[in-house]
Scaffold this active site. Structure first.
Site, PDB file in Angstrom:
ATOM      1  N   GLU A   1       3.233   3.806   0.442  1.00 54.78           N
ATOM      2  CA  GLU A   1       3.471   4.032  -0.988  1.00 54.78           C
ATOM      3  C   GLU A   1       4.688   3.254  -1.456  1.00 54.78           C
ATOM      4  O   GLU A   1       4.708   2.727  -2.575  1.00 54.78           O
ATOM      5  CB  GLU A   1       3.662   5.523  -1.263  1.00 54.78           C
ATOM      6  CG  GLU A   1       3.684   5.905  -2.724  1.00 54.78           C
ATOM      7  CD  GLU A   1       5.084   5.919  -3.364  1.00 54.78           C
ATOM      8  OE1 GLU A   1       5.169   6.114  -4.579  1.00 54.78           O
ATOM      9  OE2 GLU A   1       6.083   5.737  -2.624  1.00 54.78           O
TER      10      GLU A   1
ATOM     11  N   ASP B   1       5.344   6.906   4.581  1.00 49.21           N
ATOM     12  CA  ASP B   1       6.345   5.864   4.777  1.00 49.21           C
ATOM     13  C   ASP B   1       7.626   6.166   4.028  1.00 49.21           C
ATOM     14  O   ASP B   1       7.647   6.930   3.055  1.00 49.21           O
ATOM     15  CB  ASP B   1       5.799   4.500   4.370  1.00 49.21           C
ATOM     16  CG  ASP B   1       5.523   4.383   2.878  1.00 49.21           C
ATOM     17  OD1 ASP B   1       4.956   5.336   2.307  1.00 49.21           O
ATOM     18  OD2 ASP B   1       5.853   3.342   2.288  1.00 49.21           O
TER      19      ASP B   1
END
Length: 423
Positions: A176, A83
């Protein structure tokens, strides 16, 4: 170029929008991450030579490169996240600046520039190839540079079976940036002796200390009456929020701290006279001072409620992650190994605490010591982000060096002094 596919691989990755969503109730938080893992990463993991490749319900794409020499008994993992951060990630259009001359870089037609007068670290990259944004999006080097580097290292090892190594496990995970992806990491399934998140910044970063972190959500209950007759009757929830904030230490804010100094960070405040809310994050390196910071917030809430005569300040505290040093310092082998590899490669290790956190923090407390090594990104999370191709190549070198170097079996905690290894 030694790693012919590294640049194209990285460009392909960053063009895919995999921005996470902190308001989502699912993991992964966005379908784009699922699609990226299953449609892009899983097929490529198989192409570069990883075996037993699979996608888990927790959002992790996992693969294994088996050992080709039984004398390498350690199993080592490498982890990066898919991400990207909370900034425009749609239609990423990277620029490639070859043989950077040290001057100002125009970021497309956006009117924004990368200027050494603003970003002095640009001076470290003269003569190198830089990948930048066009000024309208982030780049996504955090952490698609790490994914590209791990993939490229595996591809190189597969193409050169004469290079001997132990078993390597690879994991690419979600979310994350919003701090929840590693919560569901399956350490038992990953099954390695230690791992590295390839998620750091400039060349040479090697990190095994992070903040310990907590989040605070506070609701302030007011009482709204007409302001003309408010005396002795109105309780302004917004004013309660201001009063609470003013009771925190003035200097304990991110913009006033550095190094090992912790802080309280007001992330959001919103509301009306009737009800207001505030969100904080709390950060500190040491367990004792971390607990004291949380205790102070509790005591402020208790004091205000006592003065108000009712429960109008409602505080919820939640620990998020802890300083991974508590785990890694028990056996410094992964730090010793990475440090020696970098020195063998002529890279100066930069061993310093992370004023933030990584997935490695949570994974370390799950039983897999997981320090962090550099991936190359600078100015991450925004339009001024860039990465050096040469630094990415050195990250690939480092990954390969870690899995091909043997160390004597020994404990290295006696080499620890503060946050640095003393030799």
């Amino acid at each position: 170029m030694k790693y012919a596919n590294l640049l194209d691989r990285f460009i392909t990755y960053v063009k895919v929008n995999t921005r996470s969503d902190e308001n989502s109730t699912t993991t992964p938080s966005t379908q784009s991450q699922v699609d990226f893992a299953t449609n892009v990463l899983i097929p490529e993991m198989k192409r570069v030579g990883l075996q037993n490749v699979y996608y888990l319900p927790n959002g992790y794409a996992i693969g294994t490169l088996p050992a080709n020499d039984p004398s390498f008994t350690r199993k080592i993992g490498f982890i990066s996240h898919m991400d990207t951060a909370d900034f425009n990630a749609e239609n990423v259009n990277p620029q490639i600046v070859e043989n950077y001359d040290g001057g100002v870089i125009a970021l497309g037609d956006s009117g924004f520039t990368l200027d050494p007068a603003d970003f002095a670290h640009l001076n470290n990259y003269k003569g190198q190839t830089l990948i930048t944004t066009d000024g309208t999006t982030l780049l996504g080097a955090d952490d698609k540079s790490g994914i590209a580097e791990i993939m490229t290292a595996i591809e190189y090892l597969t193409a050169h079976p004469e290079i001997k190594h132990g078993e390597i496990r690879v994991g690419f995970g979600p979310d994350e940036e919003i701090g929840v992806g590693a919560d569901q990491f399956d350490a038992e399934d990953f099954d390695v002796d230690f791992a590295y998140t390839v998620d750091g910044g400039p060349l040479g970063e090697l990190q095994y200390e992070t903040f310990s972190a907590a989040g605070a959500e506070i609701t302030f209950k007011g009482r709204n009456v007409h302001p003309g007759t408010a005396k002795g009757q109105m309780i302004n929830a917004l004013q309660l929020a201001i009063d609470f904030h003013n009771k925190l230490p003035e200097g304990a804010r991110p913009e006033l701290t550095e190094g090992y100094e912790g802080f309280y960070h007001l992330m959001n405040i919103d509301g009306t006279v009737e009800e207001a809310s505030a969100s904080y994050i709390i950060r500190d390196f040491e367990t004792e001072s971390f607990e004291k910071r949380k205790d102070l917030m509790k005591s402020i809430a208790d004091q205000m409620n006592a003065e108000l005569g009712s429960e109008r300040v409602l505080l919820t505290l939640k620990d998020q992650y802890y300083n991974m040093k508590q785990v890694i310092e028990k056996d410094m082998t992964p730090i010793t190994l990475a440090k020696e590899v970098m020195e063998d490669l002529g890279i100066t290790p930069i061993i310093e605490p992370i004023r933030g956190g990584t997935d490695g923090s949570k994974i370390s407390f799950m039983g897999i010591p997981t320090p962090n090594i550099f991936a190359g990104g600078e100015n991450m999370h925004g339009r001024f982000e860039y990465v050096s191709l040469q630094t990415m190549e050195r990250a690939v070198d480092t990954i390969i060096g870690i899995v091909t170097k043997k160390l004597e079996t020994k404990k290295d905690s006696d080499r620890l002094s503060g946050s640095f290894i003393i030799w």
